[in-house]
Write an enzyme that holds these catalytic residues in place. Structure first.
Site, mmCIF file in Angstrom:
data_model
loop_
_atom_site.group_PDB
_atom_site.id
_atom_site.type_symbol
_atom_site.label_atom_id
_atom_site.label_comp_id
_atom_site.label_asym_id
_atom_site.label_seq_id
_atom_site.Cartn_x
_atom_site.Cartn_y
_atom_site.Cartn_z
ATOM 1 N N GLU A 102 -7.970 -2.209 -5.654
ATOM 2 C CA GLU A 102 -7.613 -1.404 -6.859
ATOM 3 C C GLU A 102 -7.237 -2.254 -8.091
ATOM 4 O O GLU A 102 -6.279 -2.976 -8.040
ATOM 5 C CB GLU A 102 -6.225 -0.602 -6.347
ATOM 6 C CG GLU A 102 -5.819 0.050 -7.751
ATOM 7 C CD GLU A 102 -4.502 1.000 -7.416
ATOM 8 O OE1 GLU A 102 -3.985 1.553 -8.476
ATOM 9 O OE2 GLU A 102 -4.004 1.222 -6.320
ATOM 10 N N ASP A 125 1.523 -4.279 10.133
ATOM 11 C CA ASP A 125 0.841 -2.876 10.632
ATOM 12 C C ASP A 125 0.686 -1.928 9.319
ATOM 13 O O ASP A 125 1.673 -1.577 9.038
ATOM 14 C CB ASP A 125 1.561 -2.334 11.711
ATOM 15 C CG ASP A 125 1.241 -1.281 12.314
ATOM 16 O OD1 ASP A 125 0.135 -0.838 11.879
ATOM 17 O OD2 ASP A 125 1.362 -0.683 13.587
ATOM 18 N N HIS A 175 -5.415 1.114 -16.815
ATOM 19 C CA HIS A 175 -6.386 1.162 -15.902
ATOM 20 C C HIS A 175 -7.776 1.211 -16.504
ATOM 21 O O HIS A 175 -8.738 0.714 -15.850
ATOM 22 C CB HIS A 175 -6.073 2.537 -15.003
ATOM 23 C CG HIS A 175 -4.799 2.165 -14.108
ATOM 24 N ND1 HIS A 175 -3.658 2.306 -14.416
ATOM 25 C CD2 HIS A 175 -4.947 2.233 -12.569
ATOM 26 C CE1 HIS A 175 -2.978 2.107 -13.466
ATOM 27 N NE2 HIS A 175 -3.660 1.937 -12.316
#
Length: 426
Positions: A124, A329, A419
């Protein structure tokens, strides 16, 4: 009057334009005759020979492997294949993700102390830049104060009895024999300690909340094995026999956002905070404190009205990238990304804090020994024994940096443009 919601209506229209009802039935019908007679055969251990064997089987099965095998099973992966044996089955290669680094991040913690450079694995764009901005502002403000507040990984076996009386007698026996059950659990591990054993009765069903400290490991497998030994001791010695029991009865919040995790914690509970002087807020975050607080007030209302567990901006973003980079994890993000972000005006600036009750990280065990993840922990300076608590505090500090940056971006009206600049138009 519309009965079917418009989105469902549109879907049905698209399906009717593609298939007749009979074609759809045939497409969705069971096709047992297409099931292959043989499935993939693989050894449990990872090795270059076993990886090559699986690729040959895939090719023989008609899978197009040209170019794919070389990308997943590159030479470096084949050379180090044995290092993955404890982490995966049917291994065919490794996936490469870009890793960014955030830092320096100054942490003033009870366990983590000093400057840290945090690796983040993500696809991202804008994510690492955002966390880096938060880290820069927090560090220039004097650093992030962190404290490990509580720890304990839950495993909750469940027992079914013939009735309420037997359930009560069972709980009475457990209470009388807690020391023996603790000894049975702890005999399976050098590092795990059973620190609490709490029965919860629901008529003829009893849940046992078994809480463990797990040393420097995240401890998911450790507590499972220990609890299995505890239950075997119960099965052997308890005169009140359950009709049946299960090692995990879905009460612990394992890899799920849950109220028990939110309130009591599952893993390591950490709080992190900083005070950003007003001048730094305006210079580096390009927004005023009042505007930040106005956004925070509305965001908290949004969290409340939508039924979120906790109230925060995007813990999951930083946790997922950090967990993947350091061999944690990744599925535990589902419970770790629960908590609270707070902002207040103080005399010396903007106070921002995060509290995460379910941080599940370890500096040993799990995926921390894999080549890239081991290297990432070395970059962080928290590889190996003795660093589990510090790793949890750095994790919370990193989440704080992300909260500072995203809240400032939204408050300043820069969220979309950042973004667009860093992702879409790079």
């Amino acid at each position: 009057m519309k009965i079917v919601p418009s989105s469902v209506q549109l879907l049905l229209e698209r399906l009717r334009a593609t298939y007749t009802a009979e074609e759809a039935r045939l497409r969705l019908s069971r096709q047992a005759e297409r099931a292959p007679e043989r499935t993939l055969r693989s050894a449990r251990e990872a090795s270059s020979a076993n990886i090559s064997s699986l690729w040959r089987q895939l090719g023989a099965a008609g899978v197009e492997i040209a170019g794919v095998e070389q990308e997943l099973a590159d030479q470096r992966t084949l050379e180090q294949a044995e290092r993955y044996s404890g982490n995966i089955e049917a291994m065919v290669g490794t996936v490469k993700l870009p890793v960014g680094v955030v830092g320096p991040l100054l942490v003033n913690g009870l366990n983590a102390k000093g400057l840290y450079y945090a690796p983040m694995a993500t696809t991202e764009a804008a994510l690492v830049a955002s966390y880096a901005r938060g880290a820069m502002v927090a560090t220039r403000s004097g650093g992030v104060t962190t404290a490990l507040l509580n720890e304990g990984v839950l495993r909750t076996p469940g027992f079914k009895f013939s009735g309420l009386i037997d359930a009560g007698l069972f709980v009475e026996w457990v209470a009388r024999n807690a020391d023996e059950l603790k000894a049975a659990a702890e005999a399976t591990t050098r590092h795990g300690k059973l620190i609490a054993l709490e029965p919860i009765i629901d008529n003829d069903i009893v849940f046992l909340l078994c809480r463990y400290t797990t040393g420097d490991a995240s401890g998911q497998n450790m507590v499972t094995i220990a609890t299995d030994a505890l239950c075997a001791k119960i099965e052997q010695d308890c005169p009140v026999k359950p009709l049946h029991w299960f090692i995990e009865a879905n009460f612990s919040g394992d890899k799920k956002a849950s109220y028990i995790g939110l309130i009591t914690g599952r893993g390591r509970k950490v709080s992190a905070s900083t005070v950003i002087p007003e001048a730094l807020v305006e210079k580096h975050l390009h927004v005023s404190i009042d505007r930040m607080l106005a956004y925070g007030e509305m965001a908290n209302l949004g969290a409340l009205l939508s039924g979120q567990m906790g109230a925060q901006g995007h813990y999951a973003n930083g946790l997922a990238a950090f967990y993947i980079a350091t061999g944690q994890d990744a599925a535990c993000v589902s419970e770790s990304a629960v908590g609270f972000t707070r902002m207040e005006r103080r005399e010396d600036g903007l106070f921002v804090s995060v509290t995460l009750p379910n941080i599940l990280v370890g500096s040993v065990g799990g995926g921390t020994g894999m080549p890239s993840q081991s290297a990432a922990l070395s970059l962080l300076g928290l590889k190996g024994a003795g660093h589990g608590a510090a790793l949890a505090e750095v994790t919370a500090a990193l989440c704080l940096c992300g909260e500072i940056s995203i809240m400032a971006a939204i408050a300043a009206g820069h969220f979309s443009s950042a973004h667009e600049k860093l992702a879409r138009k790079r």
